[in-house]
Design an enzyme around this catalytic site. Structure first.
Site, PDB file in Angstrom:
ATOM      1  N   ARG A  58       0.837  -1.211   0.000  1.00 34.77           N
ATOM      2  CA  ARG A  58       0.000   0.000   0.000  1.00 34.77           C
ATOM      3  C   ARG A  58       0.868   1.257   0.000  1.00 34.77           C
ATOM      4  NH1 ARG A  58      -3.955  -0.412   4.822  1.00 34.77           N
ATOM      5  NH2 ARG A  58      -4.620   1.613   4.027  1.00 34.77           N
ATOM      6  N   GLN A  90      -9.036   9.581   8.135  1.00 37.15           N
ATOM      7  CA  GLN A  90      -8.803   8.192   8.560  1.00 37.15           C
ATOM      8  C   GLN A  90      -7.794   7.534   7.616  1.00 37.15           C
ATOM      9  OE1 GLN A  90     -12.835   6.240   9.837  1.00 37.15           O
ATOM     10  NE2 GLN A  90     -13.281   7.713   8.240  1.00 37.15           N
ATOM     11  N   HIS A 108      -5.512   7.880  11.993  1.00 36.94           N
ATOM     12  CA  HIS A 108      -5.131   6.466  11.944  1.00 36.94           C
ATOM     13  C   HIS A 108      -3.689   6.281  11.488  1.00 36.94           C
ATOM     14  CE1 HIS A 108      -9.615   5.109  11.539  1.00 36.94           C
ATOM     15  NE2 HIS A 108      -9.299   5.515  12.753  1.00 36.94           N
ATOM     16  N   THR A 175     -16.571   7.994   3.662  1.00 33.98           N
ATOM     17  CA  THR A 175     -16.381   7.050   4.758  1.00 33.98           C
ATOM     18  C   THR A 175     -17.680   6.302   5.044  1.00 33.98           C
ATOM     19  OG1 THR A 175     -15.656   6.764   7.058  1.00 33.98           O
ATOM     20  CG2 THR A 175     -16.752   8.847   6.518  1.00 33.98           C
ATOM     21  N   SER A 176     -17.512   5.015   5.371  1.00 38.49           N
ATOM     22  CA  SER A 176     -18.692   4.139   5.548  1.00 38.49           C
ATOM     23  C   SER A 176     -19.319   4.299   6.919  1.00 38.49           C
ATOM     24  CB  SER A 176     -18.260   2.675   5.366  1.00 38.49           C
ATOM     25  OG  SER A 176     -17.272   2.347   6.348  1.00 38.49           O
ATOM     26  N   ASN A 200     -20.845  11.302  -0.115  1.00 36.43           N
ATOM     27  CA  ASN A 200     -20.432   9.905  -0.213  1.00 36.43           C
ATOM     28  C   ASN A 200     -21.009   9.268  -1.473  1.00 36.43           C
ATOM     29  OD1 ASN A 200     -18.773   8.138   1.435  1.00 36.43           O
ATOM     30  ND2 ASN A 200     -20.574   6.825   1.610  1.00 36.43           N
TER      31      ASN A 200
HETATM   32  C1  BV8 Z   1     -10.410   2.821  19.583  1.00 33.92           C
HETATM   33  C2  BV8 Z   1      -5.497   1.068  10.068  1.00 33.92           C
HETATM   34  C3  BV8 Z   1     -10.454   3.479  21.895  1.00 33.92           C
HETATM   35  C4  BV8 Z   1      -4.786   1.884   9.058  1.00 33.92           C
HETATM   36  C5  BV8 Z   1      -7.845   1.119  10.693  1.00 33.92           C
HETATM   37  C6  BV8 Z   1     -17.975  -2.126  19.014  1.00 33.92           C
HETATM   38  C7  BV8 Z   1     -18.700  -0.963  18.850  1.00 33.92           C
HETATM   39  C8  BV8 Z   1     -18.064   0.260  18.627  1.00 33.92           C
HETATM   40  C9  BV8 Z   1     -16.665   0.314  18.531  1.00 33.92           C
HETATM   41  C10 BV8 Z   1     -15.968  -0.850  18.673  1.00 33.92           C
HETATM   42  C11 BV8 Z   1     -16.604  -2.065  18.912  1.00 33.92           C
HETATM   43  N1  BV8 Z   1     -15.639  -3.017  19.006  1.00 33.92           N
HETATM   44  C12 BV8 Z   1     -14.417  -2.436  18.834  1.00 33.92           C
HETATM   45  C13 BV8 Z   1     -14.610  -1.115  18.642  1.00 33.92           C
HETATM   46  C14 BV8 Z   1     -13.578  -0.095  18.430  1.00 33.92           C
HETATM   47  C15 BV8 Z   1     -12.985  -0.221  17.037  1.00 33.92           C
HETATM   48  C16 BV8 Z   1     -14.050  -0.239  15.964  1.00 33.92           C
HETATM   49  O1  BV8 Z   1     -14.582   0.794  15.603  1.00 33.92           O
HETATM   50  N2  BV8 Z   1     -14.358  -1.439  15.430  1.00 33.92           N
HETATM   51  C17 BV8 Z   1     -15.372  -1.506  14.386  1.00 33.92           C
HETATM   52  C18 BV8 Z   1     -14.978  -2.572  13.352  1.00 33.92           C
HETATM   53  C19 BV8 Z   1     -16.715  -1.821  15.048  1.00 33.92           C
HETATM   54  N3  BV8 Z   1     -12.164   0.949  16.882  1.00 33.92           N
HETATM   55  C20 BV8 Z   1     -10.895   0.952  17.319  1.00 33.92           C
HETATM   56  O2  BV8 Z   1     -10.327  -0.003  17.799  1.00 33.92           O
HETATM   57  C21 BV8 Z   1     -10.192   2.297  17.241  1.00 33.92           C
HETATM   58  N4  BV8 Z   1      -9.614   2.594  18.513  1.00 33.92           N
HETATM   59  O3  BV8 Z   1     -11.621   2.721  19.558  1.00 33.92           O
HETATM   60  O4  BV8 Z   1      -9.671   3.154  20.718  1.00 33.92           O
HETATM   61  C22 BV8 Z   1     -10.696   4.937  21.908  1.00 33.92           C
HETATM   62  C23 BV8 Z   1     -11.951   5.456  21.535  1.00 33.92           C
HETATM   63  C24 BV8 Z   1     -12.159   6.814  21.592  1.00 33.92           C
HETATM   64  C25 BV8 Z   1     -11.129   7.667  21.976  1.00 33.92           C
HETATM   65  C26 BV8 Z   1      -9.885   7.135  22.318  1.00 33.92           C
HETATM   66  C27 BV8 Z   1      -9.660   5.771  22.276  1.00 33.92           C
HETATM   67  C28 BV8 Z   1      -9.077   2.262  16.205  1.00 33.92           C
HETATM   68  C29 BV8 Z   1      -9.689   2.174  14.830  1.00 33.92           C
HETATM   69  C30 BV8 Z   1      -8.586   2.294  13.769  1.00 33.92           C
HETATM   70  C31 BV8 Z   1      -8.497   1.001  13.030  1.00 33.92           C
HETATM   71  N5  BV8 Z   1      -7.519   1.126  11.939  1.00 33.92           N
HETATM   72  N6  BV8 Z   1      -6.912   1.076   9.741  1.00 33.92           N
HETATM   73  C32 BV8 Z   1      -5.027   1.318   7.686  1.00 33.92           C
HETATM   74  O5  BV8 Z   1      -4.805   0.118   7.488  1.00 33.92           O
HETATM   75  O6  BV8 Z   1      -5.456   2.106   6.814  1.00 33.92           O
HETATM   76  S1  BV8 Z   1      -9.479   1.153  10.259  1.00 33.92           S
HETATM   77  C33 BV8 Z   1      -9.768   1.290   8.595  1.00 33.92           C
HETATM   78  O7  BV8 Z   1     -11.179   1.605   8.473  1.00 33.92           O
HETATM   79  C34 BV8 Z   1      -9.056   2.439   7.929  1.00 33.92           C
HETATM   80  O8  BV8 Z   1      -8.361   3.286   8.804  1.00 33.92           O
HETATM   81  C35 BV8 Z   1     -10.203   3.222   7.304  1.00 33.92           C
HETATM   82  O9  BV8 Z   1      -9.894   4.540   7.173  1.00 33.92           O
HETATM   83  C36 BV8 Z   1     -11.255   2.998   8.320  1.00 33.92           C
HETATM   84  C37 BV8 Z   1     -12.646   3.392   7.963  1.00 33.92           C
HETATM   85  O10 BV8 Z   1     -12.953   2.889   6.686  1.00 33.92           O
HETATM   86  P1  BV8 Z   1     -13.405   3.961   5.565  1.00 33.92           P
HETATM   87  O11 BV8 Z   1     -12.308   4.943   5.398  1.00 33.92           O
HETATM   88  O12 BV8 Z   1     -14.756   4.487   5.912  1.00 33.92           O
HETATM   89  O13 BV8 Z   1     -13.444   3.051   4.267  1.00 33.92           O
HETATM   90  P2  BV8 Z   1     -14.576   2.026   3.854  1.00 33.92           P
HETATM   91  O14 BV8 Z   1     -14.015   1.144   2.797  1.00 33.92           O
HETATM   92  O15 BV8 Z   1     -15.179   1.404   5.087  1.00 33.92           O
HETATM   93  O16 BV8 Z   1     -15.719   2.951   3.215  1.00 33.92           O
HETATM   94  C38 BV8 Z   1     -15.435   3.651   2.025  1.00 33.92           C
HETATM   95  C39 BV8 Z   1     -16.616   4.583   1.803  1.00 33.92           C
HETATM   96  O17 BV8 Z   1     -16.329   5.392   0.659  1.00 33.92           O
HETATM   97  C40 BV8 Z   1     -17.921   3.852   1.508  1.00 33.92           C
HETATM   98  O18 BV8 Z   1     -18.967   4.466   2.240  1.00 33.92           O
HETATM   99  C41 BV8 Z   1     -18.115   4.041   0.013  1.00 33.92           C
HETATM  100  O19 BV8 Z   1     -19.497   4.157  -0.324  1.00 33.92           O
HETATM  101  C42 BV8 Z   1     -17.410   5.356  -0.221  1.00 33.92           C
HETATM  102  N7  BV8 Z   1     -16.850   5.496  -1.578  1.00 33.92           N
HETATM  103  C43 BV8 Z   1     -16.257   4.536  -2.344  1.00 33.92           C
HETATM  104  N8  BV8 Z   1     -15.853   5.087  -3.516  1.00 33.92           N
HETATM  105  C44 BV8 Z   1     -16.194   6.406  -3.472  1.00 33.92           C
HETATM  106  C45 BV8 Z   1     -16.811   6.671  -2.243  1.00 33.92           C
HETATM  107  N9  BV8 Z   1     -17.273   7.891  -1.903  1.00 33.92           N
HETATM  108  C46 BV8 Z   1     -17.093   8.888  -2.800  1.00 33.92           C
HETATM  109  N10 BV8 Z   1     -16.506   8.703  -4.003  1.00 33.92           N
HETATM  110  C47 BV8 Z   1     -16.043   7.499  -4.376  1.00 33.92           C
HETATM  111  N11 BV8 Z   1     -15.460   7.325  -5.579  1.00 33.92           N
END
Ligand code: BV8
Length: 227
Positions: A58, A90, A108, A175-176, A200
């Site tokens: 990447r 992100q 992130h 973002t999703s 989005n």
């Molecule tokens: C934390 C690493 C505590 C880098 C990533 C249960 C409930 C709630 C939360 C949790 C839970 N269990 C666990 C958690 C916490 C957890 C979490 O959220 N889990 C999820 C799965 C439920 N979160 C964590 O652990 C975070 N830390 O909570 O610490 C804390 C809390 C508050 C304050 C302090 C401490 C850490 C999360 C970080 C994880 N690391 N990546 C890398 O590899 O890149 S996450 C990964 O997902 C990426 O970082 C990415 O950025 C992120 C989000 O994804 P998106 O960017 O939204 O991308 P996605 O593909 O999902 O969506 C793309 C969107 O674009 C779509 O909507 C699509 O329609 C749209 N799109 C596509 N093409 C286009 C477009 N839009 C416009 N034009 C286009 N052409």
């Protein structure tokens, strides 16, 4: 004194038209790998080479990518509103900076960053990294990408929450709304009185947090909205 009255959250969708994969779309990055294997500290401990291969590929791809019209529009917005725009991304690519945005917070982390798993020393990542690379700070063979994995604390949270509490305008782009704490920023901004906008390809999981929505590819809807 920066006002950051416009807070913009971006996700992988803003970089999709620059050729960088999203995570959850059809054929996205997570379709090729399990999250647990490549984006958790446990996955890194289990198989550091797999994780480094995922991020090395990447990093090379992101370095070759160019910003698109959506990144350019946000850089223009910042130039037109000096001191008032904060981009919280992100994304771990550097396309906002390549487009000329200055006030960018990578919550992130960054593909361009390397981190020592032992002493937290940070340095610029070479194209290809391996855990056995000695840390320039302490010498330990504990090199990892400087990205925030699941279960780790995102960067800049105090600054982000302070900006959300003062924002007049909050815009989520590409973002999703699946990953926290970023997914709750729209609700937090709205509760603080900001006007909230979702730009989005399709409605996100948090679409109900937004007072205004525009759907379509970012390279069309972001310049139209910024204009
Ligand atoms: C934390 C690493 C505590 C880098 C990533 C249960 C409930 C709630 C939360 C949790 C839970 N269990 C666990 C958690 C916490 C957890 C979490 O959220 N889990 C999820 C799965 C439920 N979160 C964590 O652990 C975070 N830390 O909570 O610490 C804390 C809390 C508050 C304050 C302090 C401490 C850490 C999360 C970080 C994880 N690391 N990546 C890398 O590899 O890149 S996450 C990964 O997902 C990426 O970082 C990415 O950025 C992120 C989000 O994804 P998106 O960017 O939204 O991308 P996605 O593909 O999902 O969506 C793309 C969107 O674009 C779509 O909507 C699509 O329609 C749209 N799109 C596509 N093409 C286009 C477009 N839009 C416009 N034009 C286009 N052409």
């Amino acid at each position: 004194m920066a006002h950051d009255t416009i807070v913009i959250l971006t996700g992988a969708g803003i970089s999709a038209e620059s050729g960088l994969g999203t995570f959850r779309d059809e054929g996205g990055l997570w379709a090729q790998h399990r999250i647990e294997d490549v984006a958790t500290p446990e996955g890194f401990s289990r198989d550091p080479d797999l994780v480094h291969n995922f991020y090395n590929a990447r990093r090379v791809q992101a370095a070759q990518a160019t910003p698109n019209a959506a990144h350019d529009a946000l850089a223009r917005l910042e130039r037109d509103h000096p001191g008032e725009v904060l981009i919280v991304t992100q994304n771990v690519d550097s396309l906002h900076e390549k487009a000329g945005s200055r006030n960018v917070l990578h919550m992130h982390g960054l593909l361009a960053g390397a981190l020592c798993h032992t002493c937290d020393h940070r340095w610029t990542a070479p194209d290809n990294m391996a855990k056995s690379d000695p840390c320039p700070g302490c010498g330990a063979p504990a090199t990892r990408p400087d990205v925030v994995w699941f279960g780790e604390i995102p960067y800049g949270m105090d600054q982000i929450y302070a900006a959300l509490s003062k924002a007049d305008l909050f815009v989520a782009i590409g973002t999703s709304g699946e990953v926290y704490p970023a997914a709750a920023f729209g609700q937090e901004a709205r509760q603080a009185g900001a006007h909230t906008v979702e730009l989005n390809l399709a409605p996100s999981s948090r679409v109900s947090d937004f007072a205004e929505t525009h759907f379509g590819p970012a390279t069309r809807i972001v310049p139209d909205w910024v204009a």
